[in-house]
Design a protein around this motif. Structure first.
Motif, PDB file in Angstrom:
ATOM      1  N   GLY A  39       0.811  -1.207   0.000  1.00 42.98           N
ATOM      2  CA  GLY A  39       0.000   0.000   0.000  1.00 42.98           C
ATOM      3  C   GLY A  39       0.843   1.255   0.000  1.00 42.98           C
ATOM      4  N   SER A  40       0.296   2.316   0.567  1.00 41.23           N
ATOM      5  CA  SER A  40       0.980   3.602   0.567  1.00 41.23           C
ATOM      6  C   SER A  40       2.274   3.549   1.377  1.00 41.23           C
ATOM      7  CB  SER A  40       0.057   4.683   1.147  1.00 41.23           C
ATOM      8  OG  SER A  40       0.756   5.907   1.290  1.00 41.23           O
ATOM      9  N   SER A  41       3.276   4.278   0.901  1.00 43.73           N
ATOM     10  CA  SER A  41       4.557   4.352   1.632  1.00 43.73           C
ATOM     11  C   SER A  41       4.501   5.345   2.782  1.00 43.73           C
ATOM     12  CB  SER A  41       5.681   4.735   0.676  1.00 43.73           C
ATOM     13  OG  SER A  41       5.437   6.010   0.094  1.00 43.73           O
ATOM     14  N   ALA A  42       3.466   6.183   2.816  1.00 45.72           N
ATOM     15  CA  ALA A  42       3.320   7.205   3.863  1.00 45.72           C
ATOM     16  C   ALA A  42       2.158   6.838   4.783  1.00 45.72           C
ATOM     17  CB  ALA A  42       3.072   8.569   3.245  1.00 45.72           C
ATOM     18  N   ASP A  43       2.359   7.020   6.102  1.00 46.45           N
ATOM     19  CA  ASP A  43       1.302   6.749   7.068  1.00 46.45           C
ATOM     20  C   ASP A  43       0.231   7.829   7.037  1.00 46.45           C
ATOM     21  OD1 ASP A  43       2.350   4.384   8.199  1.00 46.45           O
ATOM     22  OD2 ASP A  43       3.760   5.560   9.409  1.00 46.45           O
ATOM     23  N   VAL A  44      -0.952   7.461   7.464  1.00 51.64           N
ATOM     24  CA  VAL A  44      -2.042   8.414   7.613  1.00 51.64           C
ATOM     25  C   VAL A  44      -1.732   9.368   8.764  1.00 51.64           C
ATOM     26  CG1 VAL A  44      -4.481   8.628   8.274  1.00 51.64           C
ATOM     27  CG2 VAL A  44      -3.761   6.826   6.686  1.00 51.64           C
ATOM     28  N   SER A  45      -2.061  10.620   8.598  1.00 49.30           N
ATOM     29  CA  SER A  45      -1.921  11.609   9.670  1.00 49.30           C
ATOM     30  C   SER A  45      -3.314  12.092  10.066  1.00 49.30           C
ATOM     31  CB  SER A  45      -1.069  12.790   9.189  1.00 49.30           C
ATOM     32  OG  SER A  45      -0.966  13.769  10.192  1.00 49.30           O
ATOM     33  N   ARG A  46      -3.656  11.867  11.312  1.00 44.00           N
ATOM     34  CA  ARG A  46      -5.009  12.207  11.772  1.00 44.00           C
ATOM     35  C   ARG A  46      -4.967  12.461  13.274  1.00 44.00           C
ATOM     36  NH1 ARG A  46     -10.352   8.628  10.170  1.00 44.00           N
ATOM     37  NH2 ARG A  46     -11.528   8.927  12.087  1.00 44.00           N
ATOM     38  N   GLY A  47      -5.783  13.386  13.742  1.00 49.71           N
ATOM     39  CA  GLY A  47      -5.719  13.803  15.139  1.00 49.71           C
ATOM     40  C   GLY A  47      -6.365  12.858  16.123  1.00 49.71           C
ATOM     41  N   SER A  48      -7.420  12.143  15.711  1.00 48.64           N
ATOM     42  CA  SER A  48      -8.118  11.289  16.675  1.00 48.64           C
ATOM     43  C   SER A  48      -8.727  10.089  15.971  1.00 48.64           C
ATOM     44  CB  SER A  48      -9.222  12.074  17.393  1.00 48.64           C
ATOM     45  OG  SER A  48     -10.218  12.500  16.478  1.00 48.64           O
ATOM     46  N   TRP A  49      -8.967   9.043  16.774  1.00 47.89           N
ATOM     47  CA  TRP A  49      -9.536   7.797  16.276  1.00 47.89           C
ATOM     48  C   TRP A  49     -10.688   7.380  17.175  1.00 47.89           C
ATOM     49  CZ3 TRP A  49      -7.872   6.444  11.569  1.00 47.89           C
ATOM     50  CH2 TRP A  49      -6.650   7.000  11.150  1.00 47.89           C
ATOM     51  N   THR A  78     -14.855   6.940   8.282  1.00 45.97           N
ATOM     52  CA  THR A  78     -14.288   7.872   7.298  1.00 45.97           C
ATOM     53  C   THR A  78     -12.771   7.766   7.278  1.00 45.97           C
ATOM     54  OG1 THR A  78     -14.107   9.695   8.906  1.00 45.97           O
ATOM     55  CG2 THR A  78     -16.168   9.512   7.645  1.00 45.97           C
ATOM     56  N   GLY A  79     -12.205   8.043   6.106  1.00 38.34           N
ATOM     57  CA  GLY A  79     -10.754   8.034   5.974  1.00 38.34           C
ATOM     58  C   GLY A  79     -10.195   6.629   5.917  1.00 38.34           C
ATOM     59  N   THR A  80      -8.883   6.538   6.058  1.00 35.46           N
ATOM     60  CA  THR A  80      -8.186   5.262   6.022  1.00 35.46           C
ATOM     61  C   THR A  80      -7.239   5.157   7.210  1.00 35.46           C
ATOM     62  OG1 THR A  80      -6.405   6.145   4.633  1.00 35.46           O
ATOM     63  CG2 THR A  80      -8.299   5.136   3.500  1.00 35.46           C
ATOM     64  N   LEU A  81      -6.722   3.952   7.433  1.00 32.46           N
ATOM     65  CA  LEU A  81      -5.793   3.735   8.544  1.00 32.46           C
ATOM     66  C   LEU A  81      -4.678   2.794   8.114  1.00 32.46           C
ATOM     67  CD1 LEU A  81      -6.686   0.704   9.369  1.00 32.46           C
ATOM     68  CD2 LEU A  81      -8.250   1.811  10.954  1.00 32.46           C
ATOM     69  N   ASP A  82      -3.693   2.644   9.000  1.00 31.35           N
ATOM     70  CA  ASP A  82      -2.528   1.793   8.752  1.00 31.35           C
ATOM     71  C   ASP A  82      -2.548   0.596   9.705  1.00 31.35           C
ATOM     72  OD1 ASP A  82      -1.005   3.477   6.754  1.00 31.35           O
ATOM     73  OD2 ASP A  82      -1.194   4.918   8.407  1.00 31.35           O
ATOM     74  N   VAL A  83      -2.190  -0.552   9.172  1.00 30.43           N
ATOM     75  CA  VAL A  83      -2.166  -1.809   9.927  1.00 30.43           C
ATOM     76  C   VAL A  83      -0.741  -2.336   9.964  1.00 30.43           C
ATOM     77  CG1 VAL A  83      -3.012  -4.192  10.019  1.00 30.43           C
ATOM     78  CG2 VAL A  83      -4.542  -2.344   9.246  1.00 30.43           C
ATOM     79  N   VAL A  84      -0.338  -2.881  11.101  1.00 33.01           N
ATOM     80  CA  VAL A  84       0.932  -3.605  11.217  1.00 33.01           C
ATOM     81  C   VAL A  84       0.631  -5.037  11.636  1.00 33.01           C
ATOM     82  CG1 VAL A  84       3.045  -3.874  12.570  1.00 33.01           C
ATOM     83  CG2 VAL A  84       2.425  -1.632  11.669  1.00 33.01           C
ATOM     84  N   GLY A 108     -10.934   1.038   3.514  1.00 34.32           N
ATOM     85  CA  GLY A 108     -10.485   1.863   4.621  1.00 34.32           C
ATOM     86  C   GLY A 108      -9.061   1.610   5.068  1.00 34.32           C
ATOM     87  N   VAL A 109      -8.262   0.928   4.244  1.00 37.13           N
ATOM     88  CA  VAL A 109      -6.881   0.608   4.618  1.00 37.13           C
ATOM     89  C   VAL A 109      -5.917   1.397   3.740  1.00 37.13           C
ATOM     90  CG1 VAL A 109      -5.140  -1.201   4.838  1.00 37.13           C
ATOM     91  CG2 VAL A 109      -7.529  -1.686   5.414  1.00 37.13           C
ATOM     92  N   ASN A 110      -5.017   2.131   4.368  1.00 34.21           N
ATOM     93  CA  ASN A 110      -3.992   2.895   3.659  1.00 34.21           C
ATOM     94  C   ASN A 110      -2.763   2.050   3.372  1.00 34.21           C
ATOM     95  OD1 ASN A 110      -2.623   5.493   2.819  1.00 34.21           O
ATOM     96  ND2 ASN A 110      -1.338   4.968   4.579  1.00 34.21           N
ATOM     97  N   SER A 111      -2.359   1.242   4.358  1.00 41.82           N
ATOM     98  CA  SER A 111      -1.178   0.396   4.204  1.00 41.82           C
ATOM     99  C   SER A 111      -1.256  -0.767   5.170  1.00 41.82           C
ATOM    100  CB  SER A 111       0.111   1.192   4.463  1.00 41.82           C
ATOM    101  OG  SER A 111       0.247   1.463   5.859  1.00 41.82           O
ATOM    102  N   CYS A 112      -0.469  -1.807   4.869  1.00 38.80           N
ATOM    103  CA  CYS A 112      -0.323  -2.930   5.803  1.00 38.80           C
ATOM    104  C   CYS A 112       1.128  -3.368   5.762  1.00 38.80           C
ATOM    105  CB  CYS A 112      -1.249  -4.080   5.428  1.00 38.80           C
ATOM    106  SG  CYS A 112      -1.243  -5.438   6.639  1.00 38.80           S
TER     107      CYS A 112
END
Length: 348
Positions: A39-49, A78-84, A108-112
């Motif tokens: 997926g994306s090489s950059a993590d999502v930036s967001r203030g709250s979850w 809304t938006g996407t998130l990152d999974v490890v 809803g997944v930006n990267s894994c």
């Protein structure tokens, strides 16, 4: 679960074939640690979850139904998130990223990112911990939960806690299911069968790790996997009795949570668990065992058991006092038909 690490392999879908995973061998001091990102090489930036949320799976693979619910709960729709994904061993064959292959097919997944960490020191790998802290969900792969328990006291333990604390989530399958309970059957002395555990609840293979993770609303729990398939009700009964007898839980009670192959629990931020895929069993011991001593058969009267079929729920925040059936163990011999019973309805 078997003590030999085993990860369930899934196939990479054609739609993901265009993604270009990046393989990194991280830090010379931790040469065994390997990173593959989809997926994306950059993590999502967001203030709250909006979590936390959890998935507890009976076998190693990600279950799309509950993973989707967890992703949606954490991102608030809304938006996407990152999974490890954290693994202590690489798959024996097939894809090198079976869990992420499934996750990247969900909305809803930006990267894994898959991290394979094979030593205790890898729990302090700075690149791995940075990825974990920047993620919104951490999934522990199947394998050997003793390897995961060995990371207690490393930076990884606090990194995973930070994900849940910010409103993200945690979960896992098989060994990854075990490590997410309050009391972990760690299998560091080898795997134990139902017969062995009931004949001697202090068998050398019955060992526990406490203080790894203490998720909100999930206190007093002992997870077990491959539950019906490998006939593990009896050993969970022994685990529950040991936890009470040894004071591993508070209030004189412990809850076994057994999820079968293909099954999964989604648990929301309010502690409400919903079963999917296959049956889940909650096994409550609410008093000290009548007999639980080394080299002696277990005796325990009236375990309270809830069977959750797919779609069934259990409230871990406000734990139910009705709807269970009763089963006992006398001199190491359990009642018949442990997996079925008529629920008690007049609980008072």
């Amino acid at each position: 679960m078997f003590h030999i690490p085993l990860r369930l392999v899934t196939c990479l879908t054609a739609s993901l074939a265009l993604l270009a995973p990046t393989l990194v061998t991280a830090e010379s001091a931790h040469a065994a640690a390997k990173r593959i990102r989809l997926g994306s090489s950059a993590d999502v930036s967001r203030g709250s979850w909006s979590g936390p949320a959890y998935t507890m799976n009976g076998s190693g693979a990600v279950v799309p139904a509950t993973m989707t619910r967890a992703i949606d709960a954490i991102r608030g729709g809304t938006g996407t998130l990152d999974v490890v994904v954290i693994a202590a061993s690489a798959p024996g064959s097939g894809s090198t990223t079976p869990e992420c292959d499934t996750v990247m097919g969900l909305a809803g997944v930006n990267s894994c990112t898959t991290w394979t960490l094979t030593t205790r020191n890898d729990g302090n790998n700075s690149a791995a911990n940075s990825d974990i802290r920047n993620a919104e969900f951490v999934y522990f792969a199947g394998g050997d939960q003793c390897d995961y328990a060995d990371w207690k006291g490393t930076a990884l333990q606090n990194s995973v806690k930070s994900v849940v604390a910010k409103g993200g989530g945690s979960g896992g399958g098989s060994a990854g299911h075990h490590i997410n309970s309050a009391v972990v059957y760690d299998a560091c002395g080898g795997s134990v069968t139902t017969d062995e555990a009931l004949y001697d609840p202090y068998d050398p293979a019955v060992t526990f790790t406490t203080g790894m993770f203490s998720w909100p609303n999930y206190a007093g729990t002992i997870n077990d996997s491959h539950f019906v398939t490998r006939d593990r009700m009896g050993r969970t009964m022994a685990f529950v009795a040991r936890a009470i007898e040894d004071g591993l839980t508070t209030g004189g009670a412990a809850w076994g949570v057994g999820v079968d192959d293909g099954g999964s629990l989604f648990i929301d931020k309010n502690g409400l668990a919903t079963a999917a895929g296959a049956d889940t069993f909650v096994v409550l011991g609410d008093h000290r065992p009548e007999q639980a001593d080394p080299d002696r058969y277990l005796t325990y009267d009236d375990y309270k058991i809830w069977r959750l079929r797919p779609g069934g729920t259990y409230d871990f925040k406000n734990r139910p006092t009705c709807g269970y059936y009763l089963r006992s163990v006398v001199d190491g011999i359990p009642d018949r038909d442990l997996y079925n019973g008529t629920p008690v309805t007049n609980c008072g």
